[in-house]
Write a protein that holds these residues in place. Structure first.
Motif, PDB file in Angstrom:
ATOM      1  N   UNK A 269       9.249 -33.729   5.063  1.00 16.95           N
ATOM      2  CA  UNK A 269       8.073 -33.283   4.255  1.00 16.95           C
ATOM      3  C   UNK A 269       6.797 -33.296   4.422  1.00 16.95           C
ATOM      4  N   UNK A 270       5.947 -34.140   3.880  1.00 13.41           N
ATOM      5  CA  UNK A 270       4.755 -34.399   4.282  1.00 13.41           C
ATOM      6  C   UNK A 270       4.227 -35.831   4.841  1.00 13.41           C
ATOM      7  N   UNK A 271       5.538 -36.392   4.965  1.00 10.85           N
ATOM      8  CA  UNK A 271       5.288 -37.797   5.704  1.00 10.85           C
ATOM      9  C   UNK A 271       6.220 -37.925   6.897  1.00 10.85           C
ATOM     10  N   UNK A 272       5.346 -38.735   7.802  1.00 12.09           N
ATOM     11  CA  UNK A 272       6.090 -39.351   8.970  1.00 12.09           C
ATOM     12  C   UNK A 272       6.465 -40.604   8.668  1.00 12.09           C
ATOM     13  N   UNK A 277      10.320 -52.845  14.648  1.00 14.71           N
ATOM     14  CA  UNK A 277      11.547 -53.710  14.993  1.00 14.71           C
ATOM     15  C   UNK A 277      11.854 -55.027  13.951  1.00 14.71           C
ATOM     16  N   UNK A 278      10.876 -55.409  13.414  1.00 13.21           N
ATOM     17  CA  UNK A 278      11.236 -56.516  12.437  1.00 13.21           C
ATOM     18  C   UNK A 278      11.299 -56.139  11.015  1.00 13.21           C
ATOM     19  N   UNK A 279      11.237 -54.989  10.548  1.00 15.17           N
ATOM     20  CA  UNK A 279      11.168 -54.538   9.364  1.00 15.17           C
ATOM     21  C   UNK A 279      12.418 -53.593   8.997  1.00 15.17           C
ATOM     22  N   UNK A 280      13.033 -53.801   7.560  1.00 18.66           N
ATOM     23  CA  UNK A 280      14.051 -53.007   7.347  1.00 18.66           C
ATOM     24  C   UNK A 280      13.801 -51.651   6.679  1.00 18.66           C
ATOM     25  N   UNK A 281      13.006 -51.590   5.937  1.00 11.52           N
ATOM     26  CA  UNK A 281      12.441 -50.286   5.366  1.00 11.52           C
ATOM     27  C   UNK A 281      11.469 -49.724   6.264  1.00 11.52           C
ATOM     28  N   UNK A 282      11.571 -48.210   6.340  1.00 11.42           N
ATOM     29  CA  UNK A 282      10.787 -47.438   7.313  1.00 11.42           C
ATOM     30  C   UNK A 282       9.350 -47.196   6.701  1.00 11.42           C
ATOM     31  N   UNK A 283       8.418 -47.586   7.498  1.00 13.53           N
ATOM     32  CA  UNK A 283       6.853 -47.198   7.093  1.00 13.53           C
ATOM     33  C   UNK A 283       6.750 -45.916   7.001  1.00 13.53           C
ATOM     34  N   UNK A 295       4.723 -47.958   0.030  1.00 11.01           N
ATOM     35  CA  UNK A 295       6.003 -48.119  -0.074  1.00 11.01           C
ATOM     36  C   UNK A 295       6.695 -48.015   1.180  1.00 11.01           C
ATOM     37  N   UNK A 296       7.983 -47.943   1.104  1.00 11.30           N
ATOM     38  CA  UNK A 296       8.823 -47.816   2.472  1.00 11.30           C
ATOM     39  C   UNK A 296       9.832 -46.642   2.004  1.00 11.30           C
ATOM     40  N   UNK A 297      10.234 -46.078   3.207  1.00  8.11           N
ATOM     41  CA  UNK A 297      11.600 -44.919   3.183  1.00  8.11           C
ATOM     42  C   UNK A 297      12.762 -45.851   3.406  1.00  8.11           C
ATOM     43  N   UNK A 337      14.964 -38.724  -0.253  1.00 13.00           N
ATOM     44  CA  UNK A 337      14.285 -39.561  -0.770  1.00 13.00           C
ATOM     45  C   UNK A 337      14.710 -41.152  -0.271  1.00 13.00           C
ATOM     46  N   UNK A 338      15.629 -40.917   0.581  1.00 13.37           N
ATOM     47  CA  UNK A 338      16.056 -42.501   1.371  1.00 13.37           C
ATOM     48  C   UNK A 338      17.274 -43.332   0.645  1.00 13.37           C
TER      49      UNK A 338
END
Length: 409
Positions: A269-272, A277-283, A295-297, A337-338
């Motif tokens: 959508x309107x988000x990249x 490497x050290x995080x589970x949720x996507x920025x 928030x994260x995706x 929505x993830x």
């Protein structure tokens, strides 16, 4: 009885109206990079490709690539899958899974098909010096039918470094140029090549935009996710007149202290969305100005290596791997929505993903007693669930396709 009668009448109505086409997801092709012993150089697990059958929810390996050290990319076009596997491009028939053509070329990175040609970006590491291999061209193209090379952009006239992802939109190729195989010599550029005229232009992403790994074409420009010197990450947006911008411009946002490395990124959508490497949720970042989005995706339970979006329903297919010979990789299916929808096991180190989407015609008349049902789907290609409501697409063994409207229970 009301439900049966309505379904029958609607099926007849389809038969007496003009033929209609429906796009259906038949299968999902997944590349497996395999596992290499870095001390001996031998493949412990061979690189391969397999297909996930959406009807049976089963994944089957269909081919191994002997002597290939990895796989890089896969695209599907015109009834064939085109696979980039280390030192070759392989053309595979979607039905028979037979190889119908091959092109042997060192340093295959990413592929795209346009106007009857297969285009390829190039880059490779020298196994002796561990530096970048110098090629006379980093952007080549091949006849889509025979895979015979029919052209290239000479390095002295255009792209002068190894490059990664690219997309062809309306006859222009947008290329992420990074020189990523030359340690501490990374560059950050976006190349734009006009396939019809041969004209080439280049846009510098600046000191903080070096080493672009992902490139995504959006309204008005392109976005890149950059690995910089591998110690941090940056995001760039290049506004381009060819994509609808009023003028060309480059903007880069630095994400200090985190590295995206080889992890996945996509535009939803309107988000990249991109993963460090050290995080589970996507920025998340805004497509227009690259500003961080709160928030994260994603479910926040895994790190994704590669991902692709099903164009029929916007579901995201994301690969999870341990890069180990002891663990089979997994492909997760998530909604836009993830949220996790389902998952399936693939091979070792699943990477590239391509969707086998086919147009089927709704035809009228009685199918015939000799035909059997081979698949039932909804309009976005998902297997039909008993008791569902809406348009059901039924495929029969004699090739006929019938659409009916089900009221549910």
């Amino acid at each position: 009885m009301k439900n049966i009668n309505l379904s029958f009448l609607l099926a007849l109505a389809v038969g007496f109206s003009s033929l209609a086409q429906t796009d259906v997801l038949y299968g999902v092709w997944v590349l497996n990079e395999g596992v290499q012993d870095w001390e001996t150089g031998e493949m412990v697990v061979p690189a391969s490709v397999g297909v996930y059958d959406v009807e049976t929810a089963a994944f089957t390996e269909v081919m191994q690539f002997d002597s290939a050290n990895f796989t890089t990319d896969i695209v599907i076009d015109g009834g064939f899958a085109y696979v980039g596997a280390d030192d070759r491009i392989v053309k595979i028939d979607l039905e028979s899974h037979e190889v119908v053509a091959e092109a042997w070329v060192q340093g295959v990175r990413y592929l795209d098909v346009y106007d009857g040609k297969v285009f390829m970006t190039r880059g490779d590491v020298d196994p002796v010096t561990w530096g970048s291999v110098v090629f006379d061209s980093y952007f080549l193209w091949f006849d889509a039918e025979t895979l015979e090379q029919v052209g290239q952009l000479p390095a002295e006239e255009g792209i002068g470094y190894s490059c990664e992802g690219f997309e062809i939109v309306d006859g222009k190729a947008y290329v992420a140029i990074n020189n990523g195989f030359a340690w501490a010599q990374e560059v950050g550029k976006v190349g734009v090549y006009d396939v019809a005229t041969g004209e080439y232009e280049e846009h510098d992403l600046g000191e903080e935009g070096k080493n672009p790994a992902h490139i995504k074409v959006v309204d008005g420009g392109v976005l890149t996710v950059n690995n910089t010197d591998w110690s941090a990450t940056s995001l760039s947006r290049v506004d381009l007149v060819s994509l609808g911008a009023e003028e060309s411009a480059v903007a880069t946002q630095y994400v200090d202290g985190v590295s995206a490395g080889c992890n996945a990124a996509s535009v939803l959508g309107e988000e990249l969305v991109f993963q460090v490497s050290t995080e589970m949720g996507m920025r998340k970042a805004n497509v227009g100005d690259l500003a961080p989005v709160e928030g994260t995706w994603g479910p926040g339970s895994d790190i994704y290596y590669r991902m692709a979006v099903n164009p029929l329903n916007s579901d995201v297919y994301a690969t999870v791997t341990s890069f180990s010979a002891d663990a089979v990789g997994v492909v997760q299916i998530l909604n836009s929505e993830g949220a996790l929808v389902s998952s399936f096991e693939a091979g070792n180190v699943p990477g590239g993903i391509a969707f086998d989407i086919r147009s089927v015609e709704s035809v009228g008349g009685i199918v015939g007693t000799e035909a059997t049902i081979v698949g039932e789907f909804d309009l976005v290609g998902k297997p039909w669930m008993q008791g569902s409501r809406g348009v059901k697409v039924t495929r029969y063994s004699n090739g006929k396709v019938v659409k009916t409207f089900e009221l549910g229970r």
